[in-house]
Design an enzyme around this catalytic site. Sequence first.
Site, PDB file in Angstrom:
ATOM      1  N   CYS A 300       0.808  -1.228   0.000  1.00 56.49           N
ATOM      2  CA  CYS A 300       0.000   0.000   0.000  1.00 56.49           C
ATOM      3  C   CYS A 300       0.835   1.269   0.000  1.00 56.49           C
ATOM      4  O   CYS A 300       0.354   2.323  -0.405  1.00 56.49           O
ATOM      5  CB  CYS A 300      -0.914   0.024   1.222  1.00 56.49           C
ATOM      6  SG  CYS A 300      -2.149  -1.280   1.227  1.00 56.49           S
ATOM      7  N   LYS A 359       2.854   9.463  -2.971  1.00 56.91           N
ATOM      8  CA  LYS A 359       1.744   9.157  -3.878  1.00 56.91           C
ATOM      9  C   LYS A 359       1.858   9.957  -5.175  1.00 56.91           C
ATOM     10  O   LYS A 359       1.351   9.555  -6.215  1.00 56.91           O
ATOM     11  CB  LYS A 359       0.413   9.476  -3.199  1.00 56.91           C
ATOM     12  CG  LYS A 359       0.087   8.616  -1.988  1.00 56.91           C
ATOM     13  CD  LYS A 359      -0.263   7.196  -2.371  1.00 56.91           C
ATOM     14  CE  LYS A 359      -0.696   6.383  -1.151  1.00 56.91           C
ATOM     15  NZ  LYS A 359      -0.883   4.959  -1.478  1.00 56.91           N
ATOM     16  N   GLU A 367       3.874   1.110 -14.630  1.00 52.45           N
ATOM     17  CA  GLU A 367       3.272  -0.181 -14.298  1.00 52.45           C
ATOM     18  C   GLU A 367       1.814  -0.039 -13.865  1.00 52.45           C
ATOM     19  O   GLU A 367       1.061  -1.024 -13.851  1.00 52.45           O
ATOM     20  CB  GLU A 367       4.060  -0.855 -13.153  1.00 52.45           C
ATOM     21  CG  GLU A 367       5.509  -1.142 -13.463  1.00 52.45           C
ATOM     22  CD  GLU A 367       6.449  -0.027 -13.028  1.00 52.45           C
ATOM     23  OE1 GLU A 367       7.639  -0.308 -12.825  1.00 52.45           O
ATOM     24  OE2 GLU A 367       5.980   1.132 -12.891  1.00 52.45           O
TER      25      GLU A 367
END
Length: 585
Positions: A300, A359, A367
């Site tokens: 994550c 982020k 990807e």
Amino acid sequence: MAMINLKINNIPVQAEAGATILEAAYQAGIKIPTLCYLKGLNKTGACRVCLVEVKGAKNLAASCNYPVSEGMEVFTHSERALAGRRNSVELLMSNHNKNCLSCKRNQTCELQSLASDLNIRENRYEGKHSKPTYDEVSPGVVRDTSKCVLCGRCVAACKWYQGLGILGFQGRGFESKVGPVFDKSFAEVNCMQCGQCINVCPVGALTEKEDIHEVFMALNNPNKHVIVQTAPAVRASLGEEFGYPIGTRVTGKMVAALRRCGFNRVYDTNFGADLTIMEEGTEFIERVQKGGTLPMLTSCSPGWIKYIESEYPDLLDHLSTCKSPHMMLGAIIKSYYAKTKGIDPRNIYVVSIMPCTAKKTEILRPENRISDIQDVDAVLTTRECGRLIKMYGIDFNNLEDELFDQDMFGEYSGAGVIFGATGGVMEAALRTVKEILENKPLDTIDFVEVRGMHGIKEASLQVAGIDVNIAVASSMSMAKGLLEQIKNGTSKYHFIEIMGCPGGCINGGGQSIVPAVVRNTETMNNFKNLRAKTLYDEDLDCAIRKSHENEQIQQLYKNYLGEPCGHKSHELLHTTYSKKEKFTI
């Protein structure tokens, strides 16, 4: 522990042997200003702002690293101490660009506050400034040495939090500066883009790369359908941008404010977190049942992903292939939502409000693209979100609470909420994995073993008759030992959660700045615990607390994805990793 008796400003004080004057003063409720000092991280005494007068001493003492002694008499605000302190700050300001009004740290800058508190109104020392470096090449972090005060906090944070040490002092005297080796850009070294250096910087020398303008342009483009999603940790910090105490939950006001900014839909990334648990939990079950690579590592945290790709590329097979929650929701919005609403996905602009500077890098990873379409178009940090709301003139504090948009992605579980705290991903996964494997309701839904701000937490649990060993780590300095065990073949674990920032997303590099005066006087980790409590409280308030019980998630699989870890979900919700070269001298 032996106690030392001393006097501070003629007040009798007791302090533990080995304590510094600064620590003794804090315990006595006496404030000594600091700049380079940060509790538990940095106490070099370099800035000379914490100077005090010690009776009988020839020179003023830097209180942050000067130990107390029996019978010592200290004067924190004598004429001599104040003059020395003012002189230190004036010298720092003489090499500072002082463009305060346009600086992101205006009104949260510690140098600015010091100048105000010390009543400095003139520039007594003016002259030539050091040659500055301005680096905005990397997606997440901007460095402006014209504002740097050479405190060394960022150097310490990178070294002690992440074990990377990519920042250091360069040059001598007037040519001194702080930055990556050879004054390179953050984009040219193995920087995680975690932003912890930003969080501890006392001035505006390190900031997030701002994307407010791009979001503003999208909001004003009639051809764009603009959707915003907010990470769970944001609701635990955003209120601080508007004067609320640390740990105030502002979920409803945040939704109301973003809706007034003009977003077409306001969704919660918690839906994406529930979706992540369905995929990641299924992936873990399949690895256990089919002899897959264990331990499985969570995926994550994009800062953590950058770290493993450059530092431990041989362990990439251990990573879950799941995208992070906001990327999953972005992919679903640009596929399922676009198809259902009849909108060209190229005309949908997805904005993620995140507690994280890394982020900003994650959304650019090739990807994570589906064809030529990014899952998410822009990331704003919690701080940027606050600035966006203020730019729109919204009276945040007086807004009535509103709910997230309920169509398609409006439902979320308490398991999704706790993703924002270290251990939250693991607990959310256990709630679903254990119940599905045992095919019966859980006896207890709270897995307290993985909660708290300890750097490493571990437990052994019975899941369907199997002893499952789990571990949780936040920050790379804590994770490194676990990774070394895997590398050496000595790891006993089956499932490991790793987060890039100490404490998890509630302490992400994009969260509201916690000033040194708070960090230095509070119990260690207290601000993290306050923010984490916000998430656990919301978890308790949720009607459902397990990801697999989210009815809209169930409908998504029934109507579109098919099954967790199936062909469609692998195409949209999973990704790949590869070895990344790290900079070497």
